[in-house]
Structures are given as structure tokens and as C-alpha cells.
Enzyme design. Structure first.
Site, PDB file in Angstrom:
ATOM      1  N   LEU A   1     -54.993  -4.307  66.514  1.00  0.00           N
ATOM      2  CA  LEU A   1     -55.989  -5.013  67.310  1.00  0.00           C
ATOM      3  C   LEU A   1     -56.935  -4.065  68.034  1.00  0.00           C
ATOM      4  O   LEU A   1     -56.586  -2.945  68.374  1.00  0.00           O
ATOM      5  CB  LEU A   1     -55.295  -5.913  68.331  1.00  0.00           C
ATOM      6  CG  LEU A   1     -54.264  -6.896  67.765  1.00  0.00           C
ATOM      7  CD1 LEU A   1     -53.665  -7.713  68.900  1.00  0.00           C
ATOM      8  CD2 LEU A   1     -54.857  -7.784  66.692  1.00  0.00           C
ATOM      9  N   ASP A   2     -58.129  -4.574  68.300  1.00  0.00           N
ATOM     10  CA  ASP A   2     -59.080  -3.832  69.115  1.00  0.00           C
ATOM     11  C   ASP A   2     -59.064  -4.380  70.542  1.00  0.00           C
ATOM     12  O   ASP A   2     -58.215  -5.214  70.888  1.00  0.00           O
ATOM     13  CB  ASP A   2     -60.482  -3.882  68.496  1.00  0.00           C
ATOM     14  CG  ASP A   2     -61.043  -5.294  68.357  1.00  0.00           C
ATOM     15  OD1 ASP A   2     -60.545  -6.222  69.027  1.00  0.00           O
ATOM     16  OD2 ASP A   2     -62.008  -5.453  67.587  1.00  0.00           O
ATOM     17  N   GLY A   3     -59.984  -3.946  71.347  1.00  0.00           N
ATOM     18  CA  GLY A   3     -60.040  -4.354  72.739  1.00  0.00           C
ATOM     19  C   GLY A   3     -60.325  -5.830  72.953  1.00  0.00           C
ATOM     20  O   GLY A   3     -60.117  -6.357  74.049  1.00  0.00           O
TER      21      GLY A   3
END
Length: 144
Positions: free
Chosen positions: A17-19
């Protein structure tokens, strides 16, 4: 499932996942790479043709469509097929689908060539390479 189609499954983990809490776009490229490795794992006779590394299958173009966000806990399947075989290049089509509802998360077309690594030149897809790849072609018709 059609034997010309390969299926690799994976679960989305936190490190994917990213931010924003969804899978980062670059991760989809890794998922598709895993799908292509799986495709050749499923076809050891074809993989043996390229085991020496010369000629090599080399990606020359990739077009990807991001359709839906995948999040932690989603189970995905990467479907890979050889969609087109030309004289000097071939195209693989890949879809990443969410297993629980079958929705397409991303899809891509990847064009590759056979590369003579020593000469650094593309080769015609002929002889044993064409004989091995031609039966695997699964065009766009009839694909769900």
C-alpha cells in the site's frame, strides 16, 4: 479454465500500500511480472527454450489501465495470456481481478521481442520459437 490462460493469485498486504491506503501503481507492474513468470512456469517446455538467456524475451512496450483500487486483504488473481504473435514481436494481455467479485482492478498489454543478447538485435519469431508459441495464442474473442 482455458489451458492457454495462466492464473496466479496473491493477497494484498500492508507493504503493497501507499500513503492513501491502496495499492501503489508500481506494485501492479510487479504483480503482472509475477503473472508472466507464472505463465512460463506453467509451460516448462517453452521456458526451456529461453533458459540459456539467449535469445531473451524482452519487453519493449507496456500499456496499463488502472481500473479500481485494491486494498489490504483483497485477494487478486493475475490472468495472463499470449494474445498475439507477429513476425518480430508478440503481445501478452494481462488482467488483475479481485477474486471476491471478479471486477478488473487493472489490465495491460505488453509487447515483447526475442533478443539476440550477444548481437543486441531483435530476432524474427520463427522456427522452434514460433512452433512453441503459436499454439498458445488466445485472441480477444471469447475471453470473459
Amino acid at each position: 479454465m482455458d489451458s492457454r490462460l495462466s492464473r496466479v493469485t496473491l493477497r494484498i498486504r500492508g507493504y503493497h500500500l501507499d500513503g492513501y491506503g491502496h495499492v501503489n501503481n508500481a506494485r501492479y507492474l510487479e504483480f503482472m511480472e509475477e503473472g508472466r513468470w507464472g505463465y512460463f512456469d506453467d509451460r516448462p517446455d517453452v521456458a526451456r527454450l529461453f533458459a540459456s538467456g539467449n535469445p531473451a524475451l524482452v519487453a519493449v512496450n507496456l500499456n496499463i489501465n488502472y481500473r479500481l483500487a485494491a486494498v489490504a486483504g483483497d485477494d487478486l488473481e493475475v490472468l495472463t495470456r499470449l494474445a498475439e504473435l507477429g513476425g518480430r514481436s508478440a503481445r501478452m494481455h494481462q488482467e488483475i481481478r479481485r477474486i471476491r467479485d471478479g471486477k478488473v482492478v487493472a489490465d495491460a498489454n505488453l509487447t515483447f521481442v526475442l533478443l539476440d543478447v550477444k548481437a543486441n538485435q531483435s530476432l524474427a519469431i520463427e522456427g522452434e520459437y514460433r512452433e512453441a508459441l503459436a499454439p498458445l495464442v488466445m485472441g480477444d474473442e471469447g475471453v470473459a
